[in-house]
Design a protein around this motif. Structure first.
Motif, PDB file in Angstrom:
ATOM      1  N   VAL A 153      -0.155   5.635  11.055  1.00  9.67           N
ATOM      2  CA  VAL A 153       0.248   5.955   9.497  1.00  9.67           C
ATOM      3  C   VAL A 153      -1.097   5.112   9.086  1.00  9.67           C
ATOM      4  N   THR A 154      -1.372   6.382   7.912  1.00 10.57           N
ATOM      5  CA  THR A 154      -2.209   5.621   6.979  1.00 10.57           C
ATOM      6  C   THR A 154      -1.909   5.852   6.057  1.00 10.57           C
ATOM      7  N   LEU A 155      -3.143   4.550   4.900  1.00 10.21           N
ATOM      8  CA  LEU A 155      -2.508   4.548   3.866  1.00 10.21           C
ATOM      9  C   LEU A 155      -2.964   4.175   2.615  1.00 10.21           C
ATOM     10  N   GLU A 156      -3.224   3.887   1.745  1.00 11.51           N
ATOM     11  CA  GLU A 156      -4.270   3.071   0.997  1.00 11.51           C
ATOM     12  C   GLU A 156      -4.208   2.817  -0.034  1.00 11.51           C
ATOM     13  N   THR A 157      -4.453   1.167  -0.250  1.00 12.76           N
ATOM     14  CA  THR A 157      -3.647  -0.340  -0.644  1.00 12.76           C
ATOM     15  C   THR A 157      -4.631  -0.174  -2.003  1.00 12.76           C
ATOM     16  N   ALA A 158      -3.925  -0.932  -3.094  1.00 12.25           N
ATOM     17  CA  ALA A 158      -4.170  -0.798  -4.159  1.00 12.25           C
ATOM     18  C   ALA A 158      -5.402  -1.000  -4.829  1.00 12.25           C
ATOM     19  N   VAL A 161      -9.207   2.996   2.131  1.00 17.80           N
ATOM     20  CA  VAL A 161      -8.178   3.166   3.017  1.00 17.80           C
ATOM     21  C   VAL A 161      -7.775   2.108   4.646  1.00 17.80           C
ATOM     22  N   GLU A 162      -6.564   2.373   5.369  1.00 20.25           N
ATOM     23  CA  GLU A 162      -6.155   1.673   5.989  1.00 20.25           C
ATOM     24  C   GLU A 162      -5.659   2.660   7.316  1.00 20.25           C
ATOM     25  N   THR A 163      -5.623   2.263   8.287  1.00 21.35           N
ATOM     26  CA  THR A 163      -4.830   2.939   9.465  1.00 21.35           C
ATOM     27  C   THR A 163      -3.553   1.788   9.921  1.00 21.35           C
ATOM     28  N   ILE A 164      -2.972   2.248   9.643  1.00 22.33           N
ATOM     29  CA  ILE A 164      -1.762   0.839  11.211  1.00 22.33           C
ATOM     30  C   ILE A 164      -1.319   1.700  12.503  1.00 22.33           C
ATOM     31  N   GLY A 196       0.294  -1.323  -0.167  1.00 18.96           N
ATOM     32  CA  GLY A 196      -0.112   0.049  -0.048  1.00 18.96           C
ATOM     33  C   GLY A 196       0.684   1.072   0.041  1.00 18.96           C
ATOM     34  N   ARG A 197       0.610   2.307  -0.358  1.00 16.10           N
ATOM     35  CA  ARG A 197       1.235   3.694  -0.588  1.00 16.10           C
ATOM     36  C   ARG A 197       0.892   5.126   1.369  1.00 16.10           C
ATOM     37  N   VAL A 198       1.481   4.854   1.483  1.00 15.85           N
ATOM     38  CA  VAL A 198       1.516   5.296   2.553  1.00 15.85           C
ATOM     39  C   VAL A 198       1.146   6.931   2.563  1.00 15.85           C
TER      40      VAL A 198
END
Length: 441
Positions: free
Chosen positions: A94-99, A103-106, A82-84
């Motif tokens: 950390v917020t990221l966007e997957t393919a 949107v996901e938060t880790i 995914g792209r941070v």
């Protein structure tokens, strides 16, 4: 009453390049079972060994062997493709966007910033439309197919103006990436011409444009002059202290008045820190890099570490002469910093002292095509075959994993025995074209 077992420390590494992969690899070897969990986030599922991209583009190495699959080598880590998009240390997230676009938060306890760098571009008319970089394996594959397809088209056309345009190849930027890309591609194209009876080596126009007065500032000035002389002996044109004014529609205009048309414009004029860092609450310097201490900790933030091209790490080998000196953005620093980073993170988790990063520059090696190179190591200057062997030996030693080392060595052996592969697979750039054409017939 039994003691409650504490949860493992959550380590999140943003970026799977040199620093990210080597740091994760080191941590999975040194961490005790249950001591910490390691998550690596990167848009690509692999790490690219960029020094080999010119050889991959020129057909000396199979492109798949230049990349290291993260999930395969980081078998004790969690890899997220995914792209941070955001880092909020205040919330330790950390917020990221997957393919697929979600949107996901880790959340993390320890953060390692290894976002690296991207190509540094300039507001030159036509650059966005005509230029291509050499930082990814996709770009290397595209450039290889593109150059060979220009030879195919040039051999087929009867239009002399079009042929000149097709056979003009421009590289902008005289650092290691630019010099090696230019030299390797010219070597490949010259080798390929034996199969094109309609074309001669002098029909090709290979051009290097460098804005400063010398190439490869990492080597001595004498070695830089030697490099230019070797390129010019092979018929290449080198423009120093020269800038590109425009390249609109492939018409290249230099600030010394030189003009020509080209269908291949390769941009290698430097890098800049990943712009995602501007969307964080990490302290940045004037160049957009994260401010770090010599221990690779982010200034003023506990539990946050950073290294590589995106980090302003004090260069302790030069701070006596220049207190503000920071490490240059190079693979050499990134690989060595990751080793110190692993040790310091583990030491921090166990309440032990950390070490400063100190690496004195030992020299550089560069390939100039098959059996040709330059090297300046520990003050010892080498040219030609010996330098070429030093270049290949150094980089295969630094290539991660035995699997990839072996595959690269076999590629070189097969190329030595059978010669370069000089076939263009242009269909991969538009694989559905033939099927679409068939469906309409």
């Amino acid at each position: 009453m039994a003691a409650v077992k504490s949860q493992p420390t959550r380590i999140v590494i943003v970026g799977g390049g040199y620093v990210g992969m080597y740091t994760a690899l080191g941590l999975q070897k040194k961490l005790r079972s249950g001591e910490a969990s390691v998550t690596v986030v990167d848009p690509q599922p692999h790490m690219t060994y960029q020094p080999f991209l010119p050889e991959a583009a020129a057909g000396s190495i199979e492109p798949r062997h230049v990349v290291v699959p993260l999930r395969k080598v980081l078998n004790r880590c969690h890899v997220v493709t995914g792209r941070v998009t955001k880092i909020e240390h205040a919330d330790k997230s950390v917020t990221l966007e997957t393919a697929d676009g979600h949107v996901e938060t880790i959340e993390y306890d320890v953060l390692v910033n290894a976002l690296g760098s991207i190509a540094r571009t300039l507001p030159i008319p036509g650059l966005a439309e005509q230029g291509i970089g050499v930082k990814t394996i996709g770009e290397a594959i595209y450039i290889r197919n593109h150059v060979l397809s220009r030879l195919d088209q040039a051999a087929s056309t009867r239009d002399p103006e079009l042929r000149r345009r097709l056979l003009s190849f421009v590289v902008i930027g005289g650092g290691f990436a630019g010099i090696e890309t230019l030299a390797e591609l010219e070597d490949m194209a010259r080798y390929a011409l034996r199969y094109y009876t309609q074309l001669k080596p002098e029909d090709m126009n290979w051009v290097l444009v460098e804005a400063t007065k010398r190439v490869m500032p990492e080597v001595s000035e004498k070695m830089g002059v030697y490099t230019v002389q070797q390129l010019e002996k092979r018929g290449m044109k080198v423009f120093l202290d020269t800038r590109v004014k425009t390249m609109e529609n492939g018409h290249v205009v230099l600030d010394d008045g030189t003009e020509f048309d080209s269908d291949t414009i390769i941009w290698t004029a430097g890098v800049k820190a990943n712009p995602v860092l501007r969307n964080t609450d990490l302290p940045l310097d004037e160049r957009g890099r994260v401010r770090c201490t010599a221990k690779l900790q982010v200034e003023g933030l506990a539990g946050v570490w950073s290294a590589g091209d995106c980090s302003a790490v004090p260069d302790l080998s030069r701070t006596e002469e220049d207190p503000t000196a920071t490490c240059s953005p190079s693979a050499q620093h990134a690989v060595r910093q990751s080793k110190v980073l692993v040790g310091n993170i583990v030491a921090s988790l166990r309440g032990k002292d950390q070490k400063d990063y100190f690496h004195k520059y030992i020299g550089s090696v560069a390939g100039l095509g098959l059996y040709k190179g330059v090297a300046d190591v520990y003050g010892i200057k080498m040219k030609g075959l010996l330098a070429w062997l030093a270049h290949r030996g150094y980089h295969v030693a630094k290539m991660p994993t035995f699997n990839r080392k072996f595959r690269v060595l076999m590629d070189w052996l097969l190329a030595f025995v059978n010669g370069r592969e000089v076939v263009a697979l242009g269909q991969i750039n538009d694989p559905k074209a033939e099927f679409d054409r068939a469906s309409k017939s």
